[in-house]
Design an enzyme around this catalytic site. Structure first.
Site, PDB file in Angstrom:
ATOM      1  N   CYS A  44     -62.945  17.884 -25.555  1.00 47.59           N
ATOM      2  CA  CYS A  44     -62.582  17.446 -24.397  1.00 47.59           C
ATOM      3  C   CYS A  44     -61.011  17.383 -24.281  1.00 47.59           C
ATOM      4  O   CYS A  44     -60.325  17.140 -25.275  1.00 47.59           O
ATOM      5  CB  CYS A  44     -63.030  15.822 -24.174  1.00 47.59           C
ATOM      6  SG  CYS A  44     -62.792  15.177 -22.520  1.00 47.59           S
ATOM      7  N   ASP A  46     -59.132  15.022 -22.919  1.00 51.34           N
ATOM      8  CA  ASP A  46     -58.786  13.884 -22.997  1.00 51.34           C
ATOM      9  C   ASP A  46     -57.529  13.660 -23.899  1.00 51.34           C
ATOM     10  O   ASP A  46     -57.854  14.186 -25.001  1.00 51.34           O
ATOM     11  CB  ASP A  46     -59.792  12.878 -23.276  1.00 51.34           C
ATOM     12  CG  ASP A  46     -59.608  11.568 -23.254  1.00 51.34           C
ATOM     13  OD1 ASP A  46     -58.624  11.035 -23.836  1.00 51.34           O
ATOM     14  OD2 ASP A  46     -60.276  10.792 -22.497  1.00 51.34           O
ATOM     15  N   ARG A  48     -56.347  11.660 -25.591  1.00 49.09           N
ATOM     16  CA  ARG A  48     -56.621  10.443 -26.898  1.00 49.09           C
ATOM     17  C   ARG A  48     -57.549  11.223 -27.849  1.00 49.09           C
ATOM     18  O   ARG A  48     -57.885  10.572 -29.011  1.00 49.09           O
ATOM     19  CB  ARG A  48     -57.397   9.308 -26.420  1.00 49.09           C
ATOM     20  CG  ARG A  48     -56.601   8.464 -25.396  1.00 49.09           C
ATOM     21  CD  ARG A  48     -57.512   7.589 -24.666  1.00 49.09           C
ATOM     22  NE  ARG A  48     -58.417   8.140 -23.916  1.00 49.09           N
ATOM     23  CZ  ARG A  48     -59.239   7.307 -23.181  1.00 49.09           C
ATOM     24  NH1 ARG A  48     -59.083   6.020 -23.148  1.00 49.09           N
ATOM     25  NH2 ARG A  48     -60.139   7.969 -22.493  1.00 49.09           N
ATOM     26  N   HIS A 100     -66.679  12.578 -27.030  1.00 51.80           N
ATOM     27  CA  HIS A 100     -66.170  11.257 -27.400  1.00 51.80           C
ATOM     28  C   HIS A 100     -66.643  10.092 -26.484  1.00 51.80           C
ATOM     29  O   HIS A 100     -66.972  10.404 -25.404  1.00 51.80           O
ATOM     30  CB  HIS A 100     -64.561  11.328 -27.400  1.00 51.80           C
ATOM     31  CG  HIS A 100     -63.913  11.452 -25.891  1.00 51.80           C
ATOM     32  ND1 HIS A 100     -63.499  10.231 -25.291  1.00 51.80           N
ATOM     33  CD2 HIS A 100     -63.923  12.303 -25.025  1.00 51.80           C
ATOM     34  CE1 HIS A 100     -63.201  10.839 -23.905  1.00 51.80           C
ATOM     35  NE2 HIS A 100     -63.089  12.143 -23.898  1.00 51.80           N
ATOM     36  N   CYS A 103     -66.052   9.060 -22.487  1.00 51.20           N
ATOM     37  CA  CYS A 103     -65.541  10.215 -21.901  1.00 51.20           C
ATOM     38  C   CYS A 103     -65.606  10.191 -20.140  1.00 51.20           C
ATOM     39  O   CYS A 103     -66.495   9.850 -19.696  1.00 51.20           O
ATOM     40  CB  CYS A 103     -66.394  11.325 -22.076  1.00 51.20           C
ATOM     41  SG  CYS A 103     -65.721  12.908 -21.581  1.00 51.20           S
TER      42      CYS A 103
HETATM   43 CO    CO Z   1     -63.395  13.193 -22.095  1.00 49.80          CO
END
Ligand code: CO
Length: 212
Positions: A44, A46, A48, A100, A103
């Site tokens: 992803c 993302d 993090r 994750h 998400c």
């Molecule tokens: Co995500």
């Protein structure tokens, strides 16, 4: 969290490069001549979930593709180019799809809010939901349902990889790569393996090309 400036990113980079050379004078010379990663990471976007950091891999060790909610979409020329190059040219041994918990893409797909162009992308996750509705309906609350959908989405994307002729050709002629589906926990920093798919996995016959 400290708020960093754009200048600080460049300053950090200079210090990092100096440190690398101090530890290993040939580091960049060696890397610039060759990349031979054994792993392809499909994760992803993302911020993090940084692939290298959470897996302890150094530059040169992992080939990375990231998009919203780690999807493997068969009309995505970007993903397909990365996959073709990693499998056919770099000859990676493993392909990891890593989702994750928490998400934002998956959560958005569970709602009825319109996100403009993102709707088309998230529709793929809505389809995963519809496909597994009975299992999702048994979750006790929204949070449990979101966690399950994150896992089901990873499994579905691993399956999407196996459906490609790119993968099936590599499986048939070179007996690699192994596919893996993982989920990362934002709360504990841990990777949870969900599924492994070995070369030659018994796919539904409709998806199996016989003339590769
Ligand atoms: Co995500």
């Amino acid at each position: 969290m400290t708020s960093k400036t754009i200048e600080s990113l460049l300053a950090h980079n200079r210090a990092w490069a100096d440190r690398r050379v101090a530890e290993d004078p040939q580091f960049f010379r060696r890397l610039s001549a060759l990349q031979a990663p054994k792993f392809l990471w499909i994760g992803c976007s993302d911020s993090r979930v940084p692939a290298n950091e959470i897996t302890g891999t150094a530059p040169g060790e992992i080939f990375v593709h990231r998009n919203v909610a780690n999807l493997v979409v068969h009309t995505d020329i970007n993903l397909l180019s990365v996959l073709e190059y990693a499998v056919t040219q770099l000859k990676v041994e493993h392909v990891i799809v890593c989702g994750h918990y928490g998400c934002g893409g998956v959560l958005a797909a569970m709602r009825r809010t319109s996100f403009g162009v993102l709707n088309k992308w998230l529709r793929n996750i809505k389809d995963v939901y519809r496909l597994h509705e009975p299992a999702l309906a048994q979750c006790e609350d929204e949070a449990a349902r979101a966690r399950l959908l994150v896992e089901l989405n990873v499994r579905e994307q691993v399956l999407n990889l196996a459906k490609t002729s790119i993968l099936q050709k590599a499986w048939k002629y070179e007996h690699r790569p192994v596919l893996h589906g993982w989920v990362y926990g934002l709360e504990d920093g841990l990777l949870k393996p969900l599924i492994d798919m070995q070369p030659g996995h018994d796919l539904h016959p409709l998806y199996r090309y016989e003339d590769l």
